[in-house]
Write an enzyme that holds these catalytic residues in place. Structure first.
Site, short mmCIF file in Angstrom:
data_model
loop_
_atom_site.label_atom_id
_atom_site.label_comp_id
_atom_site.label_asym_id
_atom_site.label_seq_id
_atom_site.Cartn_x
_atom_site.Cartn_y
_atom_site.Cartn_z
N HIS A 16 -23.24 60.92 -21.09
CA HIS A 16 -23.53 62.25 -20.53
C HIS A 16 -23.56 62.23 -19.01
O HIS A 16 -23.98 61.25 -18.38
CB HIS A 16 -24.82 62.84 -21.11
N ASP B 131 -29.51 57.18 -15.50
CA ASP B 131 -29.39 57.88 -16.78
C ASP B 131 -28.60 59.17 -16.56
O ASP B 131 -29.15 60.15 -16.08
CB ASP B 131 -30.79 58.17 -17.32
N GLU C 294 -27.16 66.94 -21.85
CA GLU C 294 -27.89 66.09 -22.79
C GLU C 294 -29.38 66.22 -22.60
O GLU C 294 -30.15 66.21 -23.57
CB GLU C 294 -27.45 64.63 -22.59
N GLU C 295 -29.81 66.35 -21.35
CA GLU C 295 -31.23 66.33 -21.04
C GLU C 295 -31.98 67.57 -21.50
O GLU C 295 -33.22 67.59 -21.48
CB GLU C 295 -31.44 66.14 -19.54
N HIS D 192 -35.94 58.93 -15.45
CA HIS D 192 -36.21 60.34 -15.11
C HIS D 192 -37.11 60.47 -13.88
O HIS D 192 -37.95 61.37 -13.82
CB HIS D 192 -36.84 61.08 -16.30
#
Length: 338
Positions: free
Chosen positions: A60, A169, A197-198, A308
């Site tokens: 992603h 990420d 995606e998140e 994150h």
């Protein structure tokens, strides 16, 4: 390439910069590149032989961040999160606002104005704001508006072993897939670089439906808690121990044969691999594995500390281990050896 990917801003629904970097990297190597209506990149690359099994490899493009919801009378910006973010890491951090990357900083009431237990509380978003240095609301409205995306300011450093940056990420996963597209593949393969995606695995759902694969490898980044004061059994995974192979998370129970095959692939490639030792989180496997009549799916991830957050830490040797494991596993699947 990883530095370019990580420094680009790509908060969910605003992945254009990341997508453009990927296209520029692969345009001379891919046989077809399509951007679908959701914003996903769907890429096909011919190999030396036709694939026995139709394989999808997916990563992603988006990262966690924030969105402007309101401009206060004093010119500061109210925000809300886009994706899951630990509020403890936000205060005082530098950000960029909107397409013009307006610089700003997260602010909070000074501690000497707080009383009692409120000094120890984790601030809520209603108590925080982004300060862009505006005089008042009218001044701020010249530069920002509700709906503007807010990203952590880009930062990238590395040493002989580690990379410290935002958005590992899943820019690490994107980098792995780009390298594969540039390589001489043994079999035909399809690659997707997906959006959002998140915020609920949204892009992968539409991309996988379009591709309709038989097998899928999701190349991800996952949280490592190999830090002080975390007991055994709670570290999830460890930096320096190689690719992280998942058996189950909150969205997926992974294909058992592929789970074993991933460890075998790492061994054949001469790199380390480790099991993800927690049933936690989730990734695009959750929607890819349930697409159409079902897709046999496995996730192979880079271990990463402080996921994150504005400054994540990953080891270069683990990224290499993920790449070599995925290359070996993809060859086996596409070649019909699974």
């Amino acid at each position: 390439m990883l530095k370019k990917l990580c420094l680009a801003d790509g908060v969910s629904s605003g992945e254009e910069s990341v997508r453009n970097i990927i296209i520029s990297e692969i345009r001379d190597y891919a046989d077809s590149i399509e951007t679908d209506r959701a914003g996903n990149l769907i890429v096909f690359k011919k190999g030396r032989e036709r694939a026995v099994n139709k394989l999808l490899l997916s990563a992603h493009m988006d990262e966690v961040g924030f969105i402007v919801t309101y401009i206060n009378p004093d010119g500061t910006l109210k925000i809300d999160e886009v994706g899951g973010i630990d509020r403890r890491v936000i205060c005082g951090k530098r950000v960029t606002v909107g397409d013009k990357k307006l610089p700003g900083v997260f602010g909070l009431k000074p501690i000497h104005l707080c009383s009692g237990d409120s000094r120890k509380d984790i601030p809520k978003y209603n108590d925080m704001y982004v300060d862009i240095g505006a005089y008042d609301k009218a001044d701020a409205e010249k530069f920002a508006a509700a709906g503007d995306l807010v990203a952590f300011e880009g930062y990238y450093e590395e040493n002989d072993r580690a990379v410290i940056t935002k958005a590992i990420d899943d820019r690490a996963g994107c980098a792995v897939l780009i390298d594969m597209i540039k390589s001489d593949l043994p079999y035909d393969m399809t690659f997707t670089f997906v959006v959002q995606e998140e915020v609920g695995l949204r892009g992968a759902k539409t991309a996988a439906y379009s591709v309709d694969p038989e097998f899928a490898i999701v190349v991800e980044t996952t949280t490592a808690a190999d830090i002080p004061n975390v007991g055994n059994g709670k570290t999830v995974c460890t930096l320096g121990e190689g690719a992280v192979i998942s058996f189950m998370d909150r969205r997926t129970i992974y294909d058992k044969e592929l789970y074993k095959a991933a460890f075998s692939a790492a061994e054949c490639a001469g790199v380390k691999a480790q099991a993800k030792q927690a049933v936690a989180g989730g990734n695009d496997s959750g929607v890819i594995s349930t697409t159409r009549g079902g897709v046999r799916t496995i996730a192979v991830s880079v271990p990463c500390r402080y996921l994150h957050s504005p400054h994540t830490v990953a080891f270069k040797e683990d990224i290499t281990a993920v790449e070599k494991t995925v290359e070996q596993l993809a060859s086996r699947i596409a070649g019909g050896n699974i």
